[in-house]
Design an enzyme around this catalytic site. Structure first.
Site, PDB file in Angstrom:
ATOM      1  N   ALA A  72       0.853  -1.189   0.000  1.00  0.00           N
ATOM      2  CA  ALA A  72       0.000   0.000   0.000  1.00  0.00           C
ATOM      3  C   ALA A  72       0.893   1.245   0.000  1.00  0.00           C
ATOM      4  O   ALA A  72       2.090   1.146   0.229  1.00  0.00           O
ATOM      5  CB  ALA A  72      -0.882  -0.013   1.243  1.00  0.00           C
ATOM      6  N   GLN A  74       1.101   3.549   2.141  1.00  0.00           N
ATOM      7  CA  GLN A  74       1.699   3.767   3.463  1.00  0.00           C
ATOM      8  C   GLN A  74       2.378   2.500   3.985  1.00  0.00           C
ATOM      9  O   GLN A  74       2.442   2.266   5.187  1.00  0.00           O
ATOM     10  CB  GLN A  74       0.648   4.284   4.447  1.00  0.00           C
ATOM     11  CG  GLN A  74       0.306   5.750   4.239  1.00  0.00           C
ATOM     12  CD  GLN A  74       1.534   6.644   4.363  1.00  0.00           C
ATOM     13  OE1 GLN A  74       2.401   6.429   5.198  1.00  0.00           O
ATOM     14  NE2 GLN A  74       1.623   7.659   3.506  1.00  0.00           N
ATOM     15  N   SER A  75       2.866   1.661   3.082  1.00  0.00           N
ATOM     16  CA  SER A  75       3.492   0.405   3.484  1.00  0.00           C
ATOM     17  C   SER A  75       4.776   0.625   4.285  1.00  0.00           C
ATOM     18  O   SER A  75       5.729   1.250   3.806  1.00  0.00           O
ATOM     19  CB  SER A  75       3.814  -0.412   2.226  1.00  0.00           C
ATOM     20  OG  SER A  75       4.658  -1.492   2.541  1.00  0.00           O
ATOM     21  N   ASN A  76       4.784   0.071   5.493  1.00  0.00           N
ATOM     22  CA  ASN A  76       6.008   0.077   6.303  1.00  0.00           C
ATOM     23  C   ASN A  76       7.031  -0.878   5.706  1.00  0.00           C
ATOM     24  O   ASN A  76       8.230  -0.660   5.793  1.00  0.00           O
ATOM     25  CB  ASN A  76       5.700  -0.379   7.731  1.00  0.00           C
ATOM     26  CG  ASN A  76       4.700   0.533   8.406  1.00  0.00           C
ATOM     27  OD1 ASN A  76       4.952   1.715   8.573  1.00  0.00           O
ATOM     28  ND2 ASN A  76       3.540  -0.018   8.785  1.00  0.00           N
ATOM     29  N   CYS A  78       7.467  -1.538   2.498  1.00  0.00           N
ATOM     30  CA  CYS A  78       8.146  -0.903   1.365  1.00  0.00           C
ATOM     31  C   CYS A  78       9.176   0.122   1.841  1.00  0.00           C
ATOM     32  O   CYS A  78      10.284   0.193   1.299  1.00  0.00           O
ATOM     33  CB  CYS A  78       7.125  -0.270   0.418  1.00  0.00           C
ATOM     34  SG  CYS A  78       6.166  -1.528  -0.486  1.00  0.00           S
TER      35      CYS A  78
END
Ligand SMILES: *Cc1c(COP(=O)(O)O)cnc(C)c1O
Length: 328
Positions: A72, A74-76, A78
């Site tokens: 997503a 807001q992916s942590n 990534c």
């Protein structure tokens, strides 16, 4: 036995703390511990750091030059992957859901600062997109390595196999024990790793995985994802007393609003821990899981007198992207 290669990225062991103010909310009937994987050290930390140590270990051993992963906006996962790539000297391609926003914030901003190549995928959210990107990069003579959503395969889960041993040692050194471990579970790698690690290290604690996303990840349910990893792990790690599929469960009912939707529950959890202990949670994962723990304690679903542990998995930067709601 651990046949996997590791590339060190974080600060371990992460701290194990006791919370002294929070138990007053429950007439001091519980002792509450917190395992600080929000302090793994990789560009504001989080649980993906442990997985990435093994994933990058594998990637580096294969001599690749490029990492591709997805998530997503807001992916942590990534954001930590972008940081890991910067550290390891690899280029990083992130496939993110939705359209390009006017302004980057939270994890998305950090991923950009960390030098990742960011691709906005619109509504597509399939594992095939990762393969398509890999094919495209190969045509440019790059050597790409795909990390699945959330870093959740057996290689990534090894980080939490190891973490189970780390926790067991910390508890033993402090002369403490915990009957229940609450944590946010989403793509299942952490849950599978802890189950395998607890079986290997004979740690007798009840896992309380709080399901974050009722939709599952990239078309695979949380349950399926955990089962796939433990099946492979039981074999590869030659565990004497294998993890049973019936050991795989998750606490649902806190995910009704949908993934990433902030409700008064997450908001209450974030304020409670911040105001009582000076510790930040996040709106997507830990806020939801911590609310579930507070609710279990308030309702005495856990026997009074127990020691419970919350495994903080990070996610702090996402707070900034919820300023419109949290900052009112
Ligand atoms: C990814 C993530 C989780 C969930 O871990 P999985 O291994 O994907 O189940 C929990 N909390 C935070 C903050 C995360 O970024």
């Amino acid at each position: 036995m651990n046949p996997f290669t590791k590339y060190e990225l974080g600060f371990f062991p992460t701290p194990l703390q006791e919370l002294h103010n929070l138990p007053h909310l429950f007439a001091d009937e519980y002792r509450i511990f917190i395992k600080r994987d929000d302090h793994t050290g990789l560009a504001t930390g989080g649980n993906k750091t442990r997985k990435l140590e093994y994933l990058l270990g594998d990637a580096m051993a294969q001599g690749v030059d490029t990492i591709i992963t997805a998530g997503a906006q807001q992916s942590n996962h990534c954001r930590q992957t972008a940081a890991a790539c910067a550290r390891a000297g690899l280029s990083c391609h992130l496939l993110l859901g939705g359209d390009k926003p006017d302004q980057f914030t939270g994890n998305l901003l950090l991923s950009k600062l960390l030098g990742a190549n960011i691709h906005f995928m619109g509504h597509q959210r399939k594992a095939e997109e990762l393969e398509n990107m890999a094919a495209r990069l190969k045509r440019k003579n790059l050597r790409p390595y795909i990390i699945p959503y959330g870093g959740s395969n057996l290689t990534g889960a090894m980080g939490y196999v190891e973490a189970a041993g780390e926790l067991r040692e910390q508890l033993r050194d402090k002369g403490e024990s915990a009957s229940h471990i609450f944590f946010a579970s989403s793509s299942g790698g952490m849950q599978a790793g802890l189950l395998l690690g607890m079986a290997m290290h004979d740690l007798k604690t009840r896992l309380m995985p709080v399901q974050i996303d009722k939709e599952g990840t990239a078309g695979v349910s949380l349950q399926e994802s955990v089962i796939n990893i433990i099946r492979e792990g039981n074999k590869v790690l030659k565990i004497r007393k294998p993890v049973e599929e019936s050991d795989v469960y998750a606490i649902s009912g806190y995910d009704d609003a949908g993934y990433g939707v902030l409700t008064h529950q997450e908001e209450e959890a974030i304020h409670t821990l911040a105001e009582r202990e000076g510790i930040l949670l996040d709106p997507v994962y830990t806020g939801r899981a911590f609310y579930a723990m507070l609710h279990h304690l308030k309702e005495k679903k856990i026997t009074p007198g127990s020691n419970v542990l919350f495994w903080h998995t990070g996610g702090i930067p996402a707070n900034f992207s919820y300023a419109g709601q949290l900052g009112r």
